[in-house]
Design a protein around this motif. Sequence first.
Motif, PDB file in Angstrom:
ATOM      1  N   LEU A  95       0.809  -1.218   0.000  1.00 41.25           N
ATOM      2  CA  LEU A  95       0.000   0.000   0.000  1.00 41.25           C
ATOM      3  C   LEU A  95       0.845   1.273   0.000  1.00 41.25           C
ATOM      4  CD1 LEU A  95      -2.742   1.343   0.019  1.00 41.25           C
ATOM      5  CD2 LEU A  95      -2.803   1.085   2.516  1.00 41.25           C
ATOM      6  N   PRO A  96       1.901   1.381   0.826  1.00 39.22           N
ATOM      7  CA  PRO A  96       2.727   2.601   0.752  1.00 39.22           C
ATOM      8  C   PRO A  96       3.326   2.835  -0.629  1.00 39.22           C
ATOM      9  CG  PRO A  96       3.204   1.384   2.764  1.00 39.22           C
ATOM     10  CD  PRO A  96       2.338   0.502   1.930  1.00 39.22           C
ATOM     11  N   ALA A  97       3.774   1.766  -1.279  1.00 42.74           N
ATOM     12  CA  ALA A  97       4.325   1.907  -2.629  1.00 42.74           C
ATOM     13  C   ALA A  97       3.243   2.308  -3.624  1.00 42.74           C
ATOM     14  CB  ALA A  97       4.981   0.601  -3.067  1.00 42.74           C
ATOM     15  N   MET A  98       2.033   1.810  -3.441  1.00 37.85           N
ATOM     16  CA  MET A  98       0.931   2.187  -4.316  1.00 37.85           C
ATOM     17  C   MET A  98       0.609   3.667  -4.157  1.00 37.85           C
ATOM     18  SD  MET A  98      -1.593  -1.142  -3.937  1.00 37.85           S
ATOM     19  CE  MET A  98      -2.794  -0.528  -5.126  1.00 37.85           C
ATOM     20  N   ILE A  99       0.642   4.149  -2.920  1.00 38.81           N
ATOM     21  CA  ILE A  99       0.389   5.573  -2.684  1.00 38.81           C
ATOM     22  C   ILE A  99       1.488   6.420  -3.315  1.00 38.81           C
ATOM     23  CG2 ILE A  99       0.211   7.340  -0.905  1.00 38.81           C
ATOM     24  CD1 ILE A  99      -1.108   5.292   0.888  1.00 38.81           C
ATOM     25  N   THR A 100       2.732   5.956  -3.201  1.00 39.80           N
ATOM     26  CA  THR A 100       3.840   6.677  -3.826  1.00 39.80           C
ATOM     27  C   THR A 100       3.686   6.712  -5.344  1.00 39.80           C
ATOM     28  OG1 THR A 100       5.343   6.032  -2.036  1.00 39.80           O
ATOM     29  CG2 THR A 100       6.340   6.758  -4.112  1.00 39.80           C
ATOM     30  N   GLY A 101       3.349   5.567  -5.932  1.00 40.78           N
ATOM     31  CA  GLY A 101       3.131   5.522  -7.369  1.00 40.78           C
ATOM     32  C   GLY A 101       1.988   6.424  -7.801  1.00 40.78           C
ATOM     33  N   PHE A 102       0.921   6.434  -7.012  1.00 42.85           N
ATOM     34  CA  PHE A 102      -0.208   7.328  -7.299  1.00 42.85           C
ATOM     35  C   PHE A 102       0.247   8.779  -7.275  1.00 42.85           C
ATOM     36  CE2 PHE A 102      -3.554  10.152  -5.855  1.00 42.85           C
ATOM     37  CZ  PHE A 102      -4.619   9.838  -6.683  1.00 42.85           C
ATOM     38  N   ALA A 103       1.030   9.138  -6.258  1.00 47.38           N
ATOM     39  CA  ALA A 103       1.490  10.522  -6.134  1.00 47.38           C
ATOM     40  C   ALA A 103       2.359  10.931  -7.318  1.00 47.38           C
ATOM     41  CB  ALA A 103       2.263  10.696  -4.824  1.00 47.38           C
ATOM     42  N   LEU A 104       3.258  10.040  -7.736  1.00 49.87           N
ATOM     43  CA  LEU A 104       4.132  10.353  -8.865  1.00 49.87           C
ATOM     44  C   LEU A 104       3.330  10.513 -10.158  1.00 49.87           C
ATOM     45  CD1 LEU A 104       7.098   7.907  -8.135  1.00 49.87           C
ATOM     46  CD2 LEU A 104       7.070  10.394  -7.837  1.00 49.87           C
ATOM     47  N   ALA A 105       2.391   9.594 -10.390  1.00 50.06           N
ATOM     48  CA  ALA A 105       1.572   9.682 -11.598  1.00 50.06           C
ATOM     49  C   ALA A 105       0.682  10.913 -11.569  1.00 50.06           C
ATOM     50  CB  ALA A 105       0.727   8.416 -11.746  1.00 50.06           C
ATOM     51  N   PHE A 106       0.128  11.229 -10.404  1.00 48.44           N
ATOM     52  CA  PHE A 106      -0.734  12.400 -10.270  1.00 48.44           C
ATOM     53  C   PHE A 106       0.052  13.681 -10.522  1.00 48.44           C
ATOM     54  CE2 PHE A 106      -2.637  15.805  -7.739  1.00 48.44           C
ATOM     55  CZ  PHE A 106      -3.955  15.769  -8.168  1.00 48.44           C
ATOM     56  N   ALA A 107       1.223  13.787  -9.903  1.00 48.85           N
ATOM     57  CA  ALA A 107       2.036  14.984 -10.076  1.00 48.85           C
ATOM     58  C   ALA A 107       2.501  15.142 -11.518  1.00 48.85           C
ATOM     59  CB  ALA A 107       3.246  14.928  -9.136  1.00 48.85           C
ATOM     60  N   ARG A 108       2.841  14.014 -12.139  1.00 48.11           N
ATOM     61  CA  ARG A 108       3.253  14.076 -13.551  1.00 48.11           C
ATOM     62  C   ARG A 108       2.111  14.552 -14.429  1.00 48.11           C
ATOM     63  NH1 ARG A 108       4.460  15.114 -17.708  1.00 48.11           N
ATOM     64  NH2 ARG A 108       5.797  14.097 -19.263  1.00 48.11           N
ATOM     65  N   SER A 109       0.909  14.122 -14.128  1.00 48.67           N
ATOM     66  CA  SER A 109      -0.245  14.490 -14.949  1.00 48.67           C
ATOM     67  C   SER A 109      -0.641  15.954 -14.763  1.00 48.67           C
ATOM     68  CB  SER A 109      -1.434  13.591 -14.609  1.00 48.67           C
ATOM     69  OG  SER A 109      -1.135  12.229 -14.879  1.00 48.67           O
ATOM     70  N   LEU A 110      -0.417  16.497 -13.577  1.00 46.76           N
ATOM     71  CA  LEU A 110      -0.815  17.874 -13.312  1.00 46.76           C
ATOM     72  C   LEU A 110      -0.164  18.860 -14.276  1.00 46.76           C
ATOM     73  CD1 LEU A 110      -0.877  18.350  -9.418  1.00 46.76           C
ATOM     74  CD2 LEU A 110      -2.793  18.535 -10.998  1.00 46.76           C
ATOM     75  N   GLY A 111       1.100  18.621 -14.581  1.00 45.51           N
ATOM     76  CA  GLY A 111       1.816  19.568 -15.419  1.00 45.51           C
ATOM     77  C   GLY A 111       1.965  19.135 -16.858  1.00 45.51           C
ATOM     78  N   GLU A 112       1.287  18.070 -17.270  1.00 50.42           N
ATOM     79  CA  GLU A 112       1.446  17.575 -18.639  1.00 50.42           C
ATOM     80  C   GLU A 112       0.845  18.554 -19.649  1.00 50.42           C
ATOM     81  OE1 GLU A 112       2.284  15.400 -21.991  1.00 50.42           O
ATOM     82  OE2 GLU A 112       3.182  15.488 -20.002  1.00 50.42           O
ATOM     83  N   TYR A 113       1.546  18.717 -20.750  1.00 48.35           N
ATOM     84  CA  TYR A 113       1.085  19.617 -21.805  1.00 48.35           C
ATOM     85  C   TYR A 113       1.155  18.974 -23.191  1.00 48.35           C
ATOM     86  CZ  TYR A 113       1.097  23.458 -25.149  1.00 48.35           C
ATOM     87  OH  TYR A 113       0.819  24.263 -26.214  1.00 48.35           O
ATOM     88  N   GLY A 114       2.332  18.415 -23.532  1.00 44.84           N
ATOM     89  CA  GLY A 114       2.587  17.961 -24.889  1.00 44.84           C
ATOM     90  C   GLY A 114       1.591  16.966 -25.421  1.00 44.84           C
ATOM     91  N   SER A 115       1.261  15.945 -24.637  1.00 48.57           N
ATOM     92  CA  SER A 115       0.337  14.915 -25.125  1.00 48.57           C
ATOM     93  C   SER A 115      -1.098  15.402 -25.126  1.00 48.57           C
ATOM     94  CB  SER A 115       0.468  13.651 -24.270  1.00 48.57           C
ATOM     95  OG  SER A 115       0.126  13.919 -22.923  1.00 48.57           O
ATOM     96  N   VAL A 116      -1.455  16.249 -24.171  1.00 46.22           N
ATOM     97  CA  VAL A 116      -2.839  16.687 -24.028  1.00 46.22           C
ATOM     98  C   VAL A 116      -3.236  17.689 -25.110  1.00 46.22           C
ATOM     99  CG1 VAL A 116      -4.481  17.846 -22.501  1.00 46.22           C
ATOM    100  CG2 VAL A 116      -2.805  16.256 -21.554  1.00 46.22           C
ATOM    101  N   VAL A 117      -2.301  18.516 -25.533  1.00 47.22           N
ATOM    102  CA  VAL A 117      -2.641  19.600 -26.445  1.00 47.22           C
ATOM    103  C   VAL A 117      -3.156  19.081 -27.784  1.00 47.22           C
ATOM    104  CG1 VAL A 117      -0.345  19.823 -27.470  1.00 47.22           C
ATOM    105  CG2 VAL A 117      -1.812  21.836 -27.291  1.00 47.22           C
ATOM    106  N   PHE A 118      -2.773  17.861 -28.168  1.00 45.60           N
ATOM    107  CA  PHE A 118      -3.207  17.324 -29.452  1.00 45.60           C
ATOM    108  C   PHE A 118      -4.540  16.584 -29.365  1.00 45.60           C
ATOM    109  CE2 PHE A 118       1.354  17.785 -30.292  1.00 45.60           C
ATOM    110  CZ  PHE A 118       1.308  18.444 -31.517  1.00 45.60           C
ATOM    111  N   ILE A 119      -4.781  15.920 -28.263  1.00 48.40           N
ATOM    112  CA  ILE A 119      -5.967  15.056 -28.189  1.00 48.40           C
ATOM    113  C   ILE A 119      -7.159  15.722 -27.513  1.00 48.40           C
ATOM    114  CG2 ILE A 119      -5.502  13.989 -25.933  1.00 48.40           C
ATOM    115  CD1 ILE A 119      -6.281  11.291 -27.224  1.00 48.40           C
ATOM    116  N   SER A 120      -6.936  16.823 -26.809  1.00 49.12           N
ATOM    117  CA  SER A 120      -8.027  17.412 -26.029  1.00 49.12           C
ATOM    118  C   SER A 120      -8.926  18.331 -26.846  1.00 49.12           C
ATOM    119  CB  SER A 120      -7.448  18.194 -24.847  1.00 49.12           C
ATOM    120  OG  SER A 120      -6.718  19.316 -25.305  1.00 49.12           O
ATOM    121  N   GLY A 121      -8.379  18.976 -27.884  1.00 48.32           N
ATOM    122  CA  GLY A 121      -9.151  19.983 -28.610  1.00 48.32           C
ATOM    123  C   GLY A 121      -9.035  21.353 -27.987  1.00 48.32           C
ATOM    124  N   ASN A 122      -8.585  21.433 -26.711  1.00 49.42           N
ATOM    125  CA  ASN A 122      -8.306  22.702 -26.027  1.00 49.42           C
ATOM    126  C   ASN A 122      -9.505  23.657 -26.054  1.00 49.42           C
ATOM    127  OD1 ASN A 122      -5.608  21.728 -25.793  1.00 49.42           O
ATOM    128  ND2 ASN A 122      -5.205  22.450 -27.865  1.00 49.42           N
TER     129      ASN A 122
END
Length: 274
Positions: free
Chosen positions: A193-220
């Motif tokens: 469980l602690p490792a799962m929480i850490t993995g969740f935090a890393l994935a969440f933080a990475r997603s918060l600032g993502e731009y390159g992949s989202v700008v093409f598929i989202s329609g903005n």
Amino acid sequence: MIDVNRRVLPGFGLSLGYTMLYMSLVVAIPMAAGVLKASHLSLAEFWQAVSSDRAVAAYELTVGVSFVSAAVNVVLGALVAWVLVRYEFPLKGLLDSLVDFPFALPTAVAGLVFSSLFVKNGWYGRFLVPMGIEGAYSRLGIVIVLVFIGFPFVVRTLQPVLEGLERDVEEASACLGAGRFQTVARVIFPSILPAMITGFALAFARSLGEYGSVVFISGNMPFKTEIAAVLVVNRLEEFAYNEAAAIAVVLLAIGFVTLFAINLLERWMSRNHG
């Protein structure tokens, strides 16, 4: 007799100095520069920039899709990590290498590829769109690309923990009459469980600032598929640099508070379940 209170390794002073220098030059100073840029606005101007309806909609979308994608990655990442650790099968090395593929692939390329797959005449879209599942230019598409870029963080966080689990404990649980579900719920899950929480935090933080992949598929589309990072870039293109910095500061604060809260949760769990 060894002094148990002496915990400082040789070279600690130099290592600490290098660490502080690195963190200052690469992390602290750039973040402070962003805050300083936003401080050129008055308090009223700052609040107007960060609390507009468009900005609030972008925050809600960003946090929402980041949370959903991170949660999906925890489930999928745990399954993939378990398979890679516990089973032997042909081409296992290839599958293990593919886990890191999102690290090597430019995120803009990922967004372009996924958008072409999910459009109406794409390989996936020709089957999904008639069923009412819109993958391109939608919130679902944003979640999909965020799952793609965050997936390796969860797998690589869980793998070492799963490798360190003693199988004797699982066998003992089975010998005591526990079923597979009980073994997973009471033996395996608390350990990872602690490792799962850490993995969740890393994935969440990475997603918060993502731009390159989202700008093409989202329609903005404002109020619909425009995330905070895209809004920052839009403000920069409008030469509203201070407003862009203000929105970036809010996004930075959201990420910092989230990671700080998760770190507190991990420490609490270590003290109570360690």
